[in-house]
Design a protein around this motif. Structure first.
Motif, PDB file in Angstrom:
ATOM      1  N   PHE A  33       0.832  -1.205   0.000  1.00  0.00           N
ATOM      2  CA  PHE A  33       0.000   0.000   0.000  1.00  0.00           C
ATOM      3  C   PHE A  33       0.864   1.251   0.000  1.00  0.00           C
ATOM      4  O   PHE A  33       0.566   2.211  -0.721  1.00  0.00           O
ATOM      5  N   ARG A  34       1.912   1.260   0.810  1.00  0.00           N
ATOM      6  CA  ARG A  34       2.791   2.443   0.859  1.00  0.00           C
ATOM      7  C   ARG A  34       3.374   2.741  -0.511  1.00  0.00           C
ATOM      8  O   ARG A  34       3.455   3.904  -0.929  1.00  0.00           O
ATOM      9  N   GLN A  35       3.807   1.704  -1.221  1.00  0.00           N
ATOM     10  CA  GLN A  35       4.353   1.907  -2.569  1.00  0.00           C
ATOM     11  C   GLN A  35       3.282   2.438  -3.513  1.00  0.00           C
ATOM     12  O   GLN A  35       3.501   3.384  -4.275  1.00  0.00           O
ATOM     13  N   ASN A  36       2.106   1.840  -3.441  1.00  0.00           N
ATOM     14  CA  ASN A  36       1.041   2.191  -4.384  1.00  0.00           C
ATOM     15  C   ASN A  36       0.475   3.584  -4.144  1.00  0.00           C
ATOM     16  O   ASN A  36       0.134   4.288  -5.094  1.00  0.00           O
ATOM     17  N   VAL A  37       0.356   3.983  -2.880  1.00  0.00           N
ATOM     18  CA  VAL A  37      -0.269   5.280  -2.613  1.00  0.00           C
ATOM     19  C   VAL A  37       0.601   6.425  -3.126  1.00  0.00           C
ATOM     20  O   VAL A  37       0.087   7.463  -3.565  1.00  0.00           O
ATOM     21  N   ARG A  38       1.904   6.236  -3.118  1.00  0.00           N
ATOM     22  CA  ARG A  38       2.784   7.262  -3.695  1.00  0.00           C
ATOM     23  C   ARG A  38       2.566   7.374  -5.201  1.00  0.00           C
ATOM     24  O   ARG A  38       2.551   8.480  -5.762  1.00  0.00           O
ATOM     25  N   ASP A  39       2.415   6.227  -5.855  1.00  0.00           N
ATOM     26  CA  ASP A  39       2.163   6.246  -7.298  1.00  0.00           C
ATOM     27  C   ASP A  39       0.771   6.779  -7.617  1.00  0.00           C
ATOM     28  O   ASP A  39       0.575   7.448  -8.644  1.00  0.00           O
ATOM     29  N   LEU A  40      -0.191   6.484  -6.759  1.00  0.00           N
ATOM     30  CA  LEU A  40      -1.539   7.027  -6.959  1.00  0.00           C
ATOM     31  C   LEU A  40      -1.497   8.547  -6.950  1.00  0.00           C
ATOM     32  O   LEU A  40      -2.117   9.208  -7.795  1.00  0.00           O
ATOM     33  N   GLN A  72      -5.031  -3.552  10.000  1.00  0.00           N
ATOM     34  CA  GLN A  72      -4.151  -2.387   9.879  1.00  0.00           C
ATOM     35  C   GLN A  72      -4.838  -1.240   9.132  1.00  0.00           C
ATOM     36  O   GLN A  72      -4.170  -0.351   8.612  1.00  0.00           O
ATOM     37  N   LEU A  73      -6.150  -1.238   9.131  1.00  0.00           N
ATOM     38  CA  LEU A  73      -6.872  -0.204   8.404  1.00  0.00           C
ATOM     39  C   LEU A  73      -6.462   1.193   8.841  1.00  0.00           C
ATOM     40  O   LEU A  73      -6.297   2.097   8.011  1.00  0.00           O
ATOM     41  N   ASP A  74      -6.282   1.404  10.131  1.00  0.00           N
ATOM     42  CA  ASP A  74      -5.888   2.732  10.607  1.00  0.00           C
ATOM     43  C   ASP A  74      -4.541   3.149  10.045  1.00  0.00           C
ATOM     44  O   ASP A  74      -4.330   4.313   9.692  1.00  0.00           O
ATOM     45  N   GLU A  75      -3.597   2.198   9.925  1.00  0.00           N
ATOM     46  CA  GLU A  75      -2.287   2.527   9.363  1.00  0.00           C
ATOM     47  C   GLU A  75      -2.386   2.828   7.871  1.00  0.00           C
ATOM     48  O   GLU A  75      -1.698   3.723   7.355  1.00  0.00           O
ATOM     49  N   LEU A  76      -3.234   2.089   7.167  1.00  0.00           N
ATOM     50  CA  LEU A  76      -3.440   2.354   5.736  1.00  0.00           C
ATOM     51  C   LEU A  76      -4.043   3.742   5.533  1.00  0.00           C
ATOM     52  O   LEU A  76      -3.602   4.504   4.658  1.00  0.00           O
ATOM     53  N   LEU A  77      -5.025   4.075   6.346  1.00  0.00           N
ATOM     54  CA  LEU A  77      -5.643   5.397   6.259  1.00  0.00           C
ATOM     55  C   LEU A  77      -4.640   6.499   6.561  1.00  0.00           C
ATOM     56  O   LEU A  77      -4.611   7.541   5.900  1.00  0.00           O
ATOM     57  N   ARG A  78      -3.798   6.255   7.548  1.00  0.00           N
ATOM     58  CA  ARG A  78      -2.804   7.270   7.923  1.00  0.00           C
ATOM     59  C   ARG A  78      -1.820   7.514   6.777  1.00  0.00           C
ATOM     60  O   ARG A  78      -1.426   8.656   6.515  1.00  0.00           O
ATOM     61  N   GLU A  79      -1.424   6.453   6.091  1.00  0.00           N
ATOM     62  CA  GLU A  79      -0.528   6.599   4.940  1.00  0.00           C
ATOM     63  C   GLU A  79      -1.201   7.417   3.835  1.00  0.00           C
ATOM     64  O   GLU A  79      -0.568   8.264   3.201  1.00  0.00           O
ATOM     65  N   ALA A  80      -2.496   7.161   3.608  1.00  0.00           N
ATOM     66  CA  ALA A  80      -3.222   7.913   2.594  1.00  0.00           C
ATOM     67  C   ALA A  80      -3.320   9.390   2.965  1.00  0.00           C
ATOM     68  O   ALA A  80      -3.145  10.271   2.113  1.00  0.00           O
TER      69      ALA A  80
END
Length: 325
Positions: free
Chosen positions: A40-47, A67-75
């Protein structure tokens, strides 16, 4: 006239697993892993580099992902607008962890009557939705009620609006049912007319473009309104780019750490160019792809969708975030 040429939305399927068994959905029947935080971290930068502004954390049931909270925080770190739709079963448990990370939080509710809603979802979750509303409001969140409208429950709109939405100052989102893969359904012209009337009420959101599209017989391959592949990136739990959309799922491409290059590749762009033109696209009216499609091209659906879009953003205050883009 095309207003935006880049993708604006990502439907990120965190898992296909679900703790409900809704009869109008078949996603929960699919085996599925969970999205990994590293991918997700890699993809959100490309998004972000591709121009995406909104990530819809979907499924399945997105709150099954621990880990939904961590995914949201990265976004949020990447400046994304975040949306989550949940059946409410797990929200009270994880609400504190998600606090402040979800811009548009939707609780699914298909009837103001406990037994009817629980039957439609295949699991007892009405009471959890009610609990979730209370928890969210105590935390200062502003959730919406997402009401999937069928012929058999359209008569319940008034009671749900009066008994649940108005007292709790919640927006009622009317989500007309759509048909795909032999599930879902269609609405009669009389039902669509009734929906249009409800869309004008206080704290009710209905994208009038959805109604017009259904009256027009859905997408037509000879002159497609659907811009699914060019407006929306669909990422699967297996970390694959799905084209032209999830529901058609014609082809899946492993992302392998470089989403931007993959999306811009010749092979993918050839599929993107077929959006709305494939045989299975005839008559399609799938809301999650039509909403961004209406937003990027100025046509009659853009004009139909505009008043309701402005209304929702005014009520929710999200217009301030939109101005940044």
């Amino acid at each position: 006239m095309r207003l935006v040429s880049h993708p604006v939305l990502c439907n990120y399927y965190l898992t296909y697993r679900c703790n409900a068994t809704c009869g109008f959905c078949d996603i929960w029947e699919r085996p599925s892993p969970y999205v990994t935080l590293d991918n997700f971290r890699q993809n959100v930068r490309d998004l972000k580099a591709l121009g995406v502004k909104v990530i819809d954390f979907t499924g399945g049931e997105p709150l099954l992902h621990r880990q939904l909270d961590e995914l949201l925080r990265e976004a949020k770190k990447q400046g994304m607008i975040t949306t989550v739709t949940t059946n409410g079963l797990l929200y009270p448990k994880y609400a504190e962890r998600l606090h402040g990370l979800v811009d548009m939080l939707h609780f699914s509710l298909d009837s103001p009557i406990r037994e009817e809603h629980d039957q439609s979802r295949g699991v007892k979750c009405f009471d959890k939705v009610m609990e979730s509303i209370g928890v969210a409001r105590r935390l200062g969140e502003r959730p919406d009620i997402l009401f999937t409208v069928f012929e058999e429950n359209i008569h319940q709109i008034r009671r749900l609006w009066e008994d649940i939405c108005i007292p709790n100052d919640l927006v009622l989102i009317l989500n007309p049912v759509f048909e795909y893969n032999d599930v879902g359904g269609r609405l009669s012209p009389a039902a669509l007319e009734e929906l249009t009337r409800w869309g004008k009420q206080k704290n009710v959101y209905l994208n009038d473009g959805f109604v017009q599209l259904r009256l027009d017989g859905g997408n037509h391959v000879a002159d497609p309104v659907c811009k699914a592949a060019s407006t929306t990136l669909v990422i699967s739990p297996e970390n694959k780019l799905v084209l032209p959309c999830y529901h058609l799922g014609l082809k899946e491409f492993p992302i392998e750490g470089n989403l931007k290059a993959l999306y811009q590749s010749e092979e993918v762009q050839k599929l993107v160019a077929l959006e709305g033109r494939l045989p299975a696209c005839e008559g399609c009216a799938i809301n999650c792809y039509m909403q961004p499609s209406f937003a990027v091209e100025m046509n009659k659906y853009w004009w139909k969708a505009l008043p309701s879009t402005l209304k929702y953003n005014r009520i929710k205050g999200t217009w301030k975030q939109m101005l940044r883009f």
